[in-house]
Scaffold this active site. Structure first.
Site, mmCIF file in Angstrom:
data_model
loop_
_atom_site.group_PDB
_atom_site.id
_atom_site.type_symbol
_atom_site.label_atom_id
_atom_site.label_comp_id
_atom_site.label_asym_id
_atom_site.label_seq_id
_atom_site.Cartn_x
_atom_site.Cartn_y
_atom_site.Cartn_z
ATOM 1 N N SER A 58 0.870 -1.252 -0.015
ATOM 2 C CA SER A 58 -0.135 0.029 0.156
ATOM 3 C C SER A 58 0.802 1.256 0.008
ATOM 4 C CB SER A 58 -0.793 -0.053 1.248
ATOM 5 O OG SER A 58 -1.500 1.161 1.345
ATOM 6 N N TYR A 106 -2.218 -0.356 10.405
ATOM 7 C CA TYR A 106 -2.236 -0.449 8.832
ATOM 8 C C TYR A 106 -0.958 -0.157 8.349
ATOM 9 C CZ TYR A 106 -3.888 -1.075 4.147
ATOM 10 O OH TYR A 106 -4.282 -1.210 2.856
HETATM 11 P P1 NAD Z 1 -11.479 -6.592 -0.132
HETATM 12 O O1 NAD Z 1 -12.124 -6.308 1.163
HETATM 13 O O2 NAD Z 1 -12.576 -6.188 -1.281
HETATM 14 O O3 NAD Z 1 -10.721 -7.865 -0.203
HETATM 15 C C1 NAD Z 1 -9.849 -8.339 0.674
HETATM 16 C C2 NAD Z 1 -10.182 -9.830 0.966
HETATM 17 O O4 NAD Z 1 -9.291 -10.458 1.874
HETATM 18 C C3 NAD Z 1 -11.711 -10.148 1.361
HETATM 19 O O5 NAD Z 1 -12.293 -11.143 0.766
HETATM 20 C C4 NAD Z 1 -11.253 -10.653 2.978
HETATM 21 O O6 NAD Z 1 -12.489 -11.666 3.267
HETATM 22 C C5 NAD Z 1 -9.914 -11.039 2.624
HETATM 23 N N1 NAD Z 1 -9.508 -11.389 4.054
HETATM 24 C C6 NAD Z 1 -9.210 -10.327 5.164
HETATM 25 N N2 NAD Z 1 -8.479 -10.902 5.971
HETATM 26 C C7 NAD Z 1 -8.183 -12.426 5.436
HETATM 27 C C8 NAD Z 1 -7.592 -13.363 6.243
HETATM 28 N N3 NAD Z 1 -7.097 -13.190 7.542
HETATM 29 N N4 NAD Z 1 -7.432 -14.563 5.618
HETATM 30 C C9 NAD Z 1 -7.830 -14.777 4.320
HETATM 31 N N5 NAD Z 1 -8.479 -13.857 3.632
HETATM 32 C C10 NAD Z 1 -8.708 -12.830 4.427
HETATM 33 O O7 NAD Z 1 -10.352 -5.454 -0.221
HETATM 34 P P2 NAD Z 1 -9.201 -4.979 -1.348
HETATM 35 O O8 NAD Z 1 -9.257 -3.598 -1.477
HETATM 36 O O9 NAD Z 1 -9.438 -5.646 -2.677
HETATM 37 O O10 NAD Z 1 -8.103 -5.521 -0.618
HETATM 38 C C11 NAD Z 1 -7.001 -6.414 -1.185
HETATM 39 C C12 NAD Z 1 -5.479 -5.562 -0.774
HETATM 40 O O11 NAD Z 1 -5.357 -4.590 -1.118
HETATM 41 C C13 NAD Z 1 -5.291 -5.584 0.701
HETATM 42 O O12 NAD Z 1 -4.103 -6.278 1.114
HETATM 43 C C14 NAD Z 1 -5.364 -4.179 0.889
HETATM 44 O O13 NAD Z 1 -4.808 -3.963 1.976
HETATM 45 C C15 NAD Z 1 -4.715 -3.805 -0.416
HETATM 46 N N6 NAD Z 1 -5.094 -2.491 -0.646
HETATM 47 C C16 NAD Z 1 -6.356 -1.964 -0.882
HETATM 48 C C17 NAD Z 1 -6.172 -0.451 -1.308
HETATM 49 C C18 NAD Z 1 -7.952 0.025 -1.945
HETATM 50 O O14 NAD Z 1 -7.971 1.075 -2.169
HETATM 51 N N7 NAD Z 1 -8.744 -0.729 -2.051
HETATM 52 C C19 NAD Z 1 -5.371 0.227 -1.365
HETATM 53 C C20 NAD Z 1 -4.260 -0.173 -1.242
HETATM 54 C C21 NAD Z 1 -3.993 -1.345 -0.801
#
Ligand code: NAD
Length: 282
Positions: A148, A161
């Site tokens: 991130s 985070y």
């Molecule tokens: P999301 O919530 O749509 O997807 C995350 C998924 O991870 C969910 O399905 C959740 O059930 C699963 N999850 C959470 N904890 C878990 C665990 N302990 N074991 C297995 N699965 C688990 O969110 P996203 O935005 O697609 O996130 C994906 C990645 O991208 C994350 O690592 C997040 O930190 C990162 N990210 C997202 C953004 C954003 O703006 N959306 C920005 C920077 C980084």
């Protein structure tokens, strides 16, 4: 679009957090390229639904959905056994599962432990369990770890985070150093740095995608393009933040050390104007 050689029909992709958001979009994109898919997620209902969608793309035999808590080493070991038993090998490992429940510096210890165990521990678990087999197989393969921008410029507001994602950056950099110095190794590591992506994690109650946010699909398209170019740092822009602005923010953050400014000076009352001027300088 040309692809990285690891991304090819009948190859195998494993995606954690694969039931939603960026992970699910990646799983669909890999499936559309004819890959066999294993998704791992702790959300059983979302996992089932995602598995059904993937099965319509590549057939049930080519989809594996395993309920997994990436923070638990034994879950990841079980996932690896299942994947190898079903598909025999792994060409793409995307350690992507993450959570952002919010945190404060003096907040509950359990919250800190959980965020670190999932966001950072999950990536270490995935890599340590899967990578040795991927290296030994001697075929081109990818490990993509989702970090991130908050792990790089560490803005105030969610320290646990930030710490977890700073750890993901440091771990993935060290991993790539190790891989490129391992004789005969055809596995490479990559740090995916999403911008603002409209997913359940980032939606925070919003039901409409804000104009500045990218979709998960846009993020994955960008990732695939940069993997084809063999980039290590896959720094995604979004509708609010072009790459040039990210570059300025990162340079300013490093400048805190070089210029001996206070930490997080971008948000310090005595430095706000200087930061604005730095950005405006072009
Ligand atoms: P999301 O919530 O749509 O997807 C995350 C998924 O991870 C969910 O399905 C959740 O059930 C699963 N999850 C959470 N904890 C878990 C665990 N302990 N074991 C297995 N699965 C688990 O969110 P996203 O935005 O697609 O996130 C994906 C990645 O991208 C994350 O690592 C997040 O930190 C990162 N990210 C997202 C953004 C954003 O703006 N959306 C920005 C920077 C980084």
């Amino acid at each position: 679009m040309t692809s990285h050689p690891a991304i090819a029909p009948s190859h195998v992709a494993v995606i954690t957090g694969g039931a939603s958001g960026i992970g699910f979009a990646a799983a669909r994109a890999f499936a559309e390229r004819g890959m066999k898919i294993a998704i791992a997620d702790r959300d059983a209902a979302a996992l089932k639904a995602a598995g059904q969608v993937l099965a319509t793309l590549v057939g049930e035999d080519n989809v594996l959905a395993v309920e997994t808590d990436v923070g638990r080493r034994e879950d990841i070991a079980f996932l690896q056994e299942q994947v190898i038993a079903r598909f025999g090998k792994v060409h793409v490992l995307m350690n992507n599962a993450g959570m952002q429940p919010g945190s404060t510096i003096f907040g509950a210890h359990e919250v800190w432990e959980r965020i670190l165990a999932v966001n950072l521990g999950g990536i270490i678990n995935g890599t340590q369990v899967f990578a040795p087999g991927m290296i030994a197989r001697g075929e081109p393969a990818l490990i993509i770890n989702t970090g991130s921008k908050q792990g790089i410029t560490t803005p105030p507001g969610d320290p646990a985070y930030n710490v977890s994602k700073a750890g993901v950056k440091a771990f993935t950099e060290a991993l790539q150093h190790e891989l490129r110095n391992t004789e005969g190794c055809k596995v490479s590591a990559h740090l995916l740095i999403p911008g603002f992506v409209f997913t359940p994690l980032a939606a925070r109650g919003r039901t409409e995608r804000p104009a500045g946010a990218w979709t998960a699909e846009q993020t994955v398209d960008f990732m695939l393009e940069r993997l084809a170019a063999d980039d290590f740092y896959i720094l995604c822009p979004d509708g609010d933040t072009p790459r040039a602005l990210d570059e300025k923010r990162m340079a300013w953050a490093m400048g805190d050390i070089i210029e001996n400014r206070p930490p997080l000076s971008r948000w310090h009352k005595d430095y706000g104007e200087a930061f604005k001027a730095f950005v405006a300088k072009g």
